[in-house]
Design a protein around this motif. Structure first.
Motif, PDB file in Angstrom:
ATOM      1  N   ARG A  27       1.009  -1.211  -0.185  1.00  0.00           N
ATOM      2  CA  ARG A  27       0.058   0.068  -0.019  1.00  0.00           C
ATOM      3  C   ARG A  27       0.882   1.347  -0.017  1.00  0.00           C
ATOM      4  O   ARG A  27       1.672   1.408   0.895  1.00  0.00           O
ATOM      5  N   ILE A  28       0.993   2.049  -1.010  1.00  0.00           N
ATOM      6  CA  ILE A  28       1.605   3.166  -1.133  1.00  0.00           C
ATOM      7  C   ILE A  28       0.911   4.519  -1.169  1.00  0.00           C
ATOM      8  O   ILE A  28      -0.069   4.625  -1.887  1.00  0.00           O
ATOM      9  N   GLY A  29       1.355   5.363  -0.141  1.00  0.00           N
ATOM     10  CA  GLY A  29       0.819   6.775  -0.323  1.00  0.00           C
ATOM     11  C   GLY A  29       1.432   7.696  -1.331  1.00  0.00           C
ATOM     12  O   GLY A  29       2.611   7.849  -1.420  1.00  0.00           O
ATOM     13  N   VAL A  30       0.539   8.305  -2.055  1.00  0.00           N
ATOM     14  CA  VAL A  30       1.143   9.364  -2.745  1.00  0.00           C
ATOM     15  C   VAL A  30       0.225  10.801  -2.633  1.00  0.00           C
ATOM     16  O   VAL A  30      -0.988  10.616  -2.436  1.00  0.00           O
ATOM     17  N   ALA A  31       0.878  11.774  -3.018  1.00  0.00           N
ATOM     18  CA  ALA A  31       0.354  12.990  -2.457  1.00  0.00           C
ATOM     19  C   ALA A  31      -0.957  13.397  -3.502  1.00  0.00           C
ATOM     20  O   ALA A  31      -1.671  14.287  -3.194  1.00  0.00           O
ATOM     21  N   LEU A  32      -0.486  13.145  -4.639  1.00  0.00           N
ATOM     22  CA  LEU A  32      -1.579  13.779  -5.813  1.00  0.00           C
ATOM     23  C   LEU A  32      -2.250  12.445  -6.442  1.00  0.00           C
ATOM     24  O   LEU A  32      -1.715  11.405  -6.868  1.00  0.00           O
ATOM     25  N   GLU A  33      -3.676  12.641  -6.402  1.00  0.00           N
ATOM     26  CA  GLU A  33      -4.437  11.697  -7.281  1.00  0.00           C
ATOM     27  C   GLU A  33      -4.352  12.199  -8.898  1.00  0.00           C
ATOM     28  O   GLU A  33      -4.533  13.301  -9.078  1.00  0.00           O
ATOM     29  N   PRO A  34      -4.291  11.159  -9.733  1.00  0.00           N
ATOM     30  CA  PRO A  34      -4.068  11.449 -11.165  1.00  0.00           C
ATOM     31  C   PRO A  34      -5.488  11.996 -11.696  1.00  0.00           C
ATOM     32  O   PRO A  34      -6.637  11.361 -11.425  1.00  0.00           O
ATOM     33  N   ALA A  46       1.324  12.587 -11.739  1.00  0.00           N
ATOM     34  CA  ALA A  46       0.659  11.597 -11.059  1.00  0.00           C
ATOM     35  C   ALA A  46       0.338  10.217 -11.995  1.00  0.00           C
ATOM     36  O   ALA A  46       0.033   9.515 -11.256  1.00  0.00           O
ATOM     37  N   ILE A  47      -0.037  10.443 -13.135  1.00  0.00           N
ATOM     38  CA  ILE A  47      -0.539   9.533 -13.880  1.00  0.00           C
ATOM     39  C   ILE A  47       0.549   8.433 -13.825  1.00  0.00           C
ATOM     40  O   ILE A  47       0.315   7.137 -13.747  1.00  0.00           O
ATOM     41  N   ASP A  48       1.726   8.816 -14.477  1.00  0.00           N
ATOM     42  CA  ASP A  48       2.935   8.128 -14.407  1.00  0.00           C
ATOM     43  C   ASP A  48       3.250   7.399 -13.283  1.00  0.00           C
ATOM     44  O   ASP A  48       3.676   6.024 -13.005  1.00  0.00           O
ATOM     45  N   VAL A  49       3.167   8.118 -12.047  1.00  0.00           N
ATOM     46  CA  VAL A  49       3.304   7.300 -10.768  1.00  0.00           C
ATOM     47  C   VAL A  49       2.578   6.058 -10.589  1.00  0.00           C
ATOM     48  O   VAL A  49       3.136   5.251  -9.917  1.00  0.00           O
ATOM     49  N   VAL A  50       1.362   6.153 -11.069  1.00  0.00           N
ATOM     50  CA  VAL A  50       0.505   4.896 -10.887  1.00  0.00           C
ATOM     51  C   VAL A  50       0.934   3.718 -11.936  1.00  0.00           C
ATOM     52  O   VAL A  50       0.903   2.659 -11.663  1.00  0.00           O
ATOM     53  N   VAL A  51       0.859   4.306 -13.257  1.00  0.00           N
ATOM     54  CA  VAL A  51       0.905   3.255 -14.301  1.00  0.00           C
ATOM     55  C   VAL A  51       2.112   2.957 -15.157  1.00  0.00           C
ATOM     56  O   VAL A  51       2.302   1.933 -15.721  1.00  0.00           O
ATOM     57  N   TYR A  52       2.964   3.982 -14.993  1.00  0.00           N
ATOM     58  CA  TYR A  52       4.282   3.914 -15.964  1.00  0.00           C
ATOM     59  C   TYR A  52       5.014   2.618 -15.530  1.00  0.00           C
ATOM     60  O   TYR A  52       5.331   2.412 -14.293  1.00  0.00           O
ATOM     61  N   GLN A  53       5.420   1.476 -16.556  1.00  0.00           N
ATOM     62  CA  GLN A  53       5.960   0.418 -16.229  1.00  0.00           C
ATOM     63  C   GLN A  53       5.185  -0.711 -15.235  1.00  0.00           C
ATOM     64  O   GLN A  53       5.734  -1.608 -15.321  1.00  0.00           O
ATOM     65  N   TRP A 186     -10.718   1.985  -9.415  1.00  0.00           N
ATOM     66  CA  TRP A 186     -10.284   3.256  -8.919  1.00  0.00           C
ATOM     67  C   TRP A 186     -11.534   4.104  -8.238  1.00  0.00           C
ATOM     68  O   TRP A 186     -12.483   4.202  -8.659  1.00  0.00           O
ATOM     69  N   ASP A 187     -11.256   4.170  -6.741  1.00  0.00           N
ATOM     70  CA  ASP A 187     -12.207   4.859  -6.002  1.00  0.00           C
ATOM     71  C   ASP A 187     -11.687   6.138  -6.049  1.00  0.00           C
ATOM     72  O   ASP A 187     -10.914   6.401  -5.104  1.00  0.00           O
ATOM     73  N   ARG A 188     -12.410   6.872  -6.817  1.00  0.00           N
ATOM     74  CA  ARG A 188     -11.788   8.526  -6.979  1.00  0.00           C
ATOM     75  C   ARG A 188     -11.993   9.262  -5.696  1.00  0.00           C
ATOM     76  O   ARG A 188     -12.895   8.971  -4.785  1.00  0.00           O
ATOM     77  N   GLY A 189     -11.000   9.744  -5.354  1.00  0.00           N
ATOM     78  CA  GLY A 189     -10.696  10.432  -4.177  1.00  0.00           C
ATOM     79  C   GLY A 189     -10.060   9.681  -3.007  1.00  0.00           C
ATOM     80  O   GLY A 189      -9.826  10.102  -1.957  1.00  0.00           O
ATOM     81  N   SER A 190      -9.919   8.518  -3.338  1.00  0.00           N
ATOM     82  CA  SER A 190      -9.362   7.486  -2.265  1.00  0.00           C
ATOM     83  C   SER A 190      -8.313   6.605  -2.741  1.00  0.00           C
ATOM     84  O   SER A 190      -7.030   6.788  -2.140  1.00  0.00           O
ATOM     85  N   ARG A 191      -8.371   5.780  -3.828  1.00  0.00           N
ATOM     86  CA  ARG A 191      -7.206   4.966  -4.179  1.00  0.00           C
ATOM     87  C   ARG A 191      -7.332   4.145  -5.343  1.00  0.00           C
ATOM     88  O   ARG A 191      -8.466   4.434  -6.286  1.00  0.00           O
ATOM     89  N   VAL A 192      -6.296   3.752  -6.010  1.00  0.00           N
ATOM     90  CA  VAL A 192      -6.190   2.979  -7.467  1.00  0.00           C
ATOM     91  C   VAL A 192      -5.673   1.726  -6.835  1.00  0.00           C
ATOM     92  O   VAL A 192      -4.740   1.543  -6.175  1.00  0.00           O
ATOM     93  N   VAL A 193      -6.261   0.408  -7.256  1.00  0.00           N
ATOM     94  CA  VAL A 193      -5.708  -0.878  -6.931  1.00  0.00           C
ATOM     95  C   VAL A 193      -5.172  -1.511  -8.336  1.00  0.00           C
ATOM     96  O   VAL A 193      -6.188  -1.619  -9.257  1.00  0.00           O
TER      97      VAL A 193
END
Length: 490
Positions: A27-34, A46-53, A186-193
């Motif tokens: 479980r990773i905390g990130v400051a910005l939601e994409p 913030a998009i790349d933080v979640v999906v890149y590679q 993607w639970d907007r405002g909360s998390r991506v799994v």
């Protein structure tokens, strides 16, 4: 052994086994939601933080050192004139919806990227592509209109990941790629799994599930880490890192990013057109004091516009050492014995506002009187970046390998040097690594000696992680939190 003792022993064995079992989730905390999840149709880091590679992959891949590695292309050849790149694609690759990957997907991806209605944030990087030709399902050829020494690197950016015609239209909300992790929710405002993709073509990652939680507040992030609600974060607020120092439950990873933080100078405006004035300002800067005050000691000093973790980097921090007497002498030689007044326009980020206050104090000691003007982003982008209406500003340039901006006299800081322009043109057309390094270091040296801007520090990446986690990237040569090597250890 009686029944109750047998049950107790069995329970102990089960508990011991559970304690020894390695976790497979993170479980990773990130400051910005994409704002969306398609890196080919949005500029937000913030998009790349979640999906890149993780979800998406490119023909090439950028590793933790910033070097180009094979990705969906296992190998390639380059023609002698540097205009034709022939790629061999990996066999047996599938997208997460089960559709197959082949050369037609590559052709579709780049035709979509270069289309007139494309919203790709880095479209200009790919404009040298004149044609993409399918040779067979596992062979694709790119023809360039001119040599491009960064072509293989740019193919490895998030902006150039391969998408499929069957799913591209929905990637913003339901991303489907070829990576080791598939999008779940993607639970907007909360998390991506994300979850491990079983038929992945490459080596399976140790993690089976990753949850990115969006936590913008530093205090909330701190509490989530201390409570064990998250297992780590890739870039924690430097001012709060002391909470985790000396705590054996956590590890702090301090590295650098691609963010060259500079005192950007309007080279087309008096008195900054004068080299001696710019040299005086360079001597007036005390990087150590700025880094301590603006990054709490975690920034990496730079003496030119290049990331210190890059193999092409030259340490030119000694070009103009802190020397207030020398600064005053140079100002007098330039016809400003009593100094001068100027404005320093600051965008709304902590590193800029804090650096601005420190630099104003340092400059005052040599006779340069700065008026600090705080601006919101929209105003800064319009006044400073677009209209070039400024004397000085402080900003971090976060694009990888962006030294080419010094070859554009129309760029906002207005540096016009034909020698740099010629060197950069040669650099762009060169594919030999040793020659590229030599050319890049020539440019680094020239702009350092010309004191085009005040070179301050590389923005730090300050990760805080559970001490039992390994495999995280310490530096950030490209945007993203790459999951493939992260694993738990005893």
């Amino acid at each position: 052994m009686n029944k109750s003792l047998m049950l107790a022993a069995a329970g102990l064995l089960l508990a011991t086994g559970a304690a020894l079992a390695q976790p497979s989730e993170i479980r990773i905390g990130v400051a910005l939601e994409p704002p969306a999840l398609d890196p080919t149709a949005g500029a937000a880091e913030a998009i790349d933080v979640v999906v890149y590679q993780n979800v998406f992959e490119g023909l090439t891949s950028i590793d933790r050192t910033g070097a180009v590695q094979p990705g969906l292309a296992s190998e390639w050849t380059i023609s002698e004139d540097g205009l034709t790149y022939s790629f061999t694609l990996r066999d047996g690759v599938t997208f997460h919806d089960g559709t197959g990957f082949d050369a037609e997907d590559v052709k579709f991806t780049f035709e979509r990227l270069l289309a007139e209605d494309s919203v790709n944030a880095q479209k200009p990087l790919y404009e040298p592509i004149a044609a993409v030709t399918v040779i067979d399902p596992l062979q694709v050829e790119f023809t360039l209109s001119r040599p491009d020494g960064l072509f293989l690197f740019n193919l490895g950016r998030g902006d150039a990941v391969i998408v499929a015609p069957e799913s591209a239209a929905n990637n913003a909300s339901e991303p489907i790629g070829t990576g080791p992790f598939a999008f779940v929710q993607w639970d907007r405002g909360s998390r991506v799994v994300l979850e491990q993709y079983g038929p992945y073509w490459g080596e399976k990652p140790a993690l089976t599930r990753a949850t990115y939680r969006f936590i913008s507040d530093t205090a909330t992030m701190t509490n989530a880490l201390l409570a064990g609600d998250i297992d780590g974060t890739n870039n924690f607020a430097p001012e709060a890192l002391a909470v985790f120092e000396g705590n054996a439950q956590f590890k702090i990873l301090v590295g650098s990013t691609e963010g060259e933080t500079i005192l950007a100078t309007n080279n087309r405006k008096e008195p900054f057109t004068e080299l001696k004035v710019r040299q005086a300002m360079a001597h007036a800067l005390d990087r150590a004091e700025i880094i301590e005050g603006a990054t709490y000691g975690y920034g990496v000093p730079i003496g030119t516009h290049f990331a210190p973790h890059h193999p092409y980097y030259l340490d030119l921090t000694g070009t103009y050492p802190h020397d207030e007497e020398k600064a005053r002498a140079l100002l007098a030689e330039a016809g400003h014995p009593d100094g001068f007044a100027a404005t320093l326009k600051l965008p709304p980020v902590a590193y800029a506002r804090l650096s601005g206050q420190i630099i104003a104090s340092q400059f005052a000691r040599v006779g340069i009187r700065l008026e600090l003007i705080n601006m919101e982003w929209a105003q800064w982008l319009e006044d400073v970046f677009a209209n070039k209406d400024f004397d000085l500003t402080i900003i971090a340039h976060v694009e990888p390998f962006d030294i080419g901006i010094y070859a554009d006299p129309d760029y906002y800081f207005g540096y016009d040097n034909p020698e740099v322009q010629a060197l950069n043109e040669t650099l762009n057309a060169t594919t030999d690594e040793a020659e590229r390094k030599r050319l890049a270091q020539q440019i680094e040296t020239i702009i350092a000696h010309d004191a085009v801007n005040g070179y301050l520090f590389e923005l730090p990446q300050t990760g805080v992680w559970n001490a039992r986690l390994e495999g995280m990237w310490q530096d950030a040569p490209i945007e993203g939190v790459v999951l493939r090597d992260i694993h738990w250890v005893d």
